[in-house]
Design a protein around this motif. Structure first.
Motif, short mmCIF file in Angstrom:
data_model
loop_
_atom_site.label_atom_id
_atom_site.label_comp_id
_atom_site.label_asym_id
_atom_site.label_seq_id
_atom_site.Cartn_x
_atom_site.Cartn_y
_atom_site.Cartn_z
N ILE A 225 53.98 28.15 -34.76
CA ILE A 225 54.41 27.50 -36.00
C ILE A 225 55.50 28.36 -36.66
O ILE A 225 55.29 29.55 -36.89
CB ILE A 225 53.23 27.35 -36.97
CG1 ILE A 225 52.16 26.45 -36.37
CG2 ILE A 225 53.71 26.77 -38.31
CD1 ILE A 225 50.92 26.31 -37.25
N THR A 246 52.93 27.39 -43.87
CA THR A 246 53.44 28.04 -42.67
C THR A 246 54.00 29.43 -42.95
O THR A 246 54.27 30.19 -42.02
CB THR A 246 54.54 27.18 -42.01
OG1 THR A 246 55.65 27.08 -42.91
CG2 THR A 246 54.02 25.80 -41.67
N ARG A 252 49.76 31.27 -39.08
CA ARG A 252 50.56 31.23 -37.85
C ARG A 252 49.84 31.95 -36.71
O ARG A 252 49.86 31.50 -35.56
CB ARG A 252 51.94 31.85 -38.08
CG ARG A 252 52.79 31.10 -39.09
CD ARG A 252 54.28 31.47 -38.97
NE ARG A 252 54.49 32.91 -39.04
CZ ARG A 252 54.65 33.59 -40.15
NH1 ARG A 252 54.59 32.96 -41.33
NH2 ARG A 252 54.87 34.90 -40.14
N TYR A 255 46.91 29.82 -35.34
CA TYR A 255 47.38 28.72 -34.49
C TYR A 255 47.81 29.23 -33.12
O TYR A 255 47.47 28.65 -32.09
CB TYR A 255 48.53 27.98 -35.16
CG TYR A 255 49.08 26.87 -34.27
CD1 TYR A 255 48.47 25.63 -34.23
CD2 TYR A 255 50.19 27.10 -33.44
CE1 TYR A 255 48.94 24.62 -33.39
CE2 TYR A 255 50.66 26.10 -32.61
CZ TYR A 255 50.04 24.86 -32.58
OH TYR A 255 50.50 23.89 -31.74
N SER A 256 48.57 30.33 -33.09
CA SER A 256 49.04 30.89 -31.83
C SER A 256 47.88 31.29 -30.93
O SER A 256 47.90 31.04 -29.72
CB SER A 256 49.95 32.10 -32.08
OG SER A 256 51.12 31.71 -32.76
N TRP A 258 44.86 30.03 -31.02
CA TRP A 258 44.22 28.79 -30.55
C TRP A 258 44.97 28.23 -29.35
O TRP A 258 44.37 27.87 -28.34
CB TRP A 258 44.18 27.76 -31.68
CG TRP A 258 43.70 26.40 -31.23
CD1 TRP A 258 42.40 25.99 -31.12
CD2 TRP A 258 44.50 25.29 -30.81
NE1 TRP A 258 42.34 24.70 -30.67
CE2 TRP A 258 43.60 24.25 -30.46
CE3 TRP A 258 45.87 25.08 -30.70
CZ2 TRP A 258 44.07 23.01 -30.01
CZ3 TRP A 258 46.33 23.85 -30.24
CH2 TRP A 258 45.43 22.83 -29.91
#
Length: 297
Positions: A225, A246, A252, A255-256, A258
């Motif tokens: 992201i 974000t 961030r 998310y990375s 995941w």
């Protein structure tokens, strides 16, 4: 009912993708496709008397018992294949940040594989799926059949919103009784809450019957992201939306992690069941990716 203008626009799209991908198919066919897949299956040819050096596993015990002499079954390579493309048309394919959406990339790759199969004198069919099988076109030969597949690749709209790779694989297993070469073209983003693939059981069964390969198409922006402040994001498949900060390093990073875990579990699964796969980004030259993929097979 489609208008004349919409029908003409469809024909222009079909013609455009035919011209581009047919030329590319000749490159791949001349290079790697034929050598990768020719002779992948074995067809029964005849029964003859056993000769020194024959594999005992090829003994035909019925004929041996009837004639009271050892006989073996002789097989020869099958020169003709049946290719089935499992094409993901779920709404997540509409995403793209590099000039081409995932759906557009999948469409071109599917067309290239279709033309390569026809050039190789193989039958080709297509299975379009979202979280259900949207359409199945049984394998056949011929240019008109091929153009029918390409028209559906371009125009078919999913009636359902999600993604279920396992449902497509189960349909393949039930529909194709004889062994075929199957390509799954998808972003493969179909995971459980623990980041493991939902389609493992279906893949295991399909792999035992068919030669299954995966072509994972992704957009580079999906992997991380960017820091662009507070943005509203919407899930294209469920329609759910939320505000995401974000600019938060924690957000961030989560998310990375995941996404990396999803890919790691996918790779483990493919290794476990010996599934050939290739990752192709919407910002990449998919021809190079396909030729490298075929050379490994």
């Amino acid at each position: 009912m489609p208008t004349v203008s919409s029908a003409n626009e469809l024909l222009r799209k079909v013609r455009k993708i035919e011209i581009r991908t047919k030329a590319l198919s000749h490159q791949i066919f001349a290079g790697e496709y034929h050598s990768a897949f020719k002779g992948r299956g074995m067809a029964f040819s005849e029964v003859r008397e056993y000769q020194y050096g024959d594999d005992p596993r090829s003994m035909d015990w019925n004929v041996t018992a009837r004639l009271r002499a050892p006989y073996v079954k002789v097989y020869e390579e099958e020169r003709e294949m049946t290719v089935v493309l499992l094409i993901d048309i779920s709404r997540s394919g509409q995403f793209g940040t590099k000039g081409m959406t995932k759906r557009d990339m999948i469409a071109e790759i599917a067309a290239v594989l279709s033309f390569s199969a026809i050039i190789n004198n193989d039958k080709v069919g297509a299975l379009f799926f979202s979280d259900k099988v949207e359409e199945f076109i049984p394998p056949k030969k011929g240019r008109s059949h091929l153009l029918h597949i390409i028209r559906e690749i371009i125009e078919l709209k999913p009636k359902s919103g999600g993604t279920d790779v396992g449902e497509a694989l189960r349909y393949l297993t039930n529909a194709m009784k004889k062994k075929c070469t199957a390509f799954v073209l998808s972003d493969m983003l179909d995971v459980k809450d623990d980041c493991t693939p939902r389609y493992e059981d279906a893949l295991k069964v399909a792999r035992n019957r068919h030669d299954v390969s995966v072509i994972r198409v992704y957009d580079p922006r999906e992997q991380a992201i960017p820091s662009v402040g507070l943005v509203r994001v919407r899930d294209s498949e469920t329609g759910e939306s939320a505000w995401v900060d974000t600019s938060s390093r924690k957000v961030r990073s989560m998310y990375s992690k995941w996404f990396e875990e999803v890919l790691a579990n996918e790779r483990k699964l493919f290794n476990r069941y010996q599934i050939d796969s290739v990752d192709i980004g919407t910002d990449q030259d998919y021809v190079k990716g396909l030729m490298a993929f075929f050379s490994r097979k």
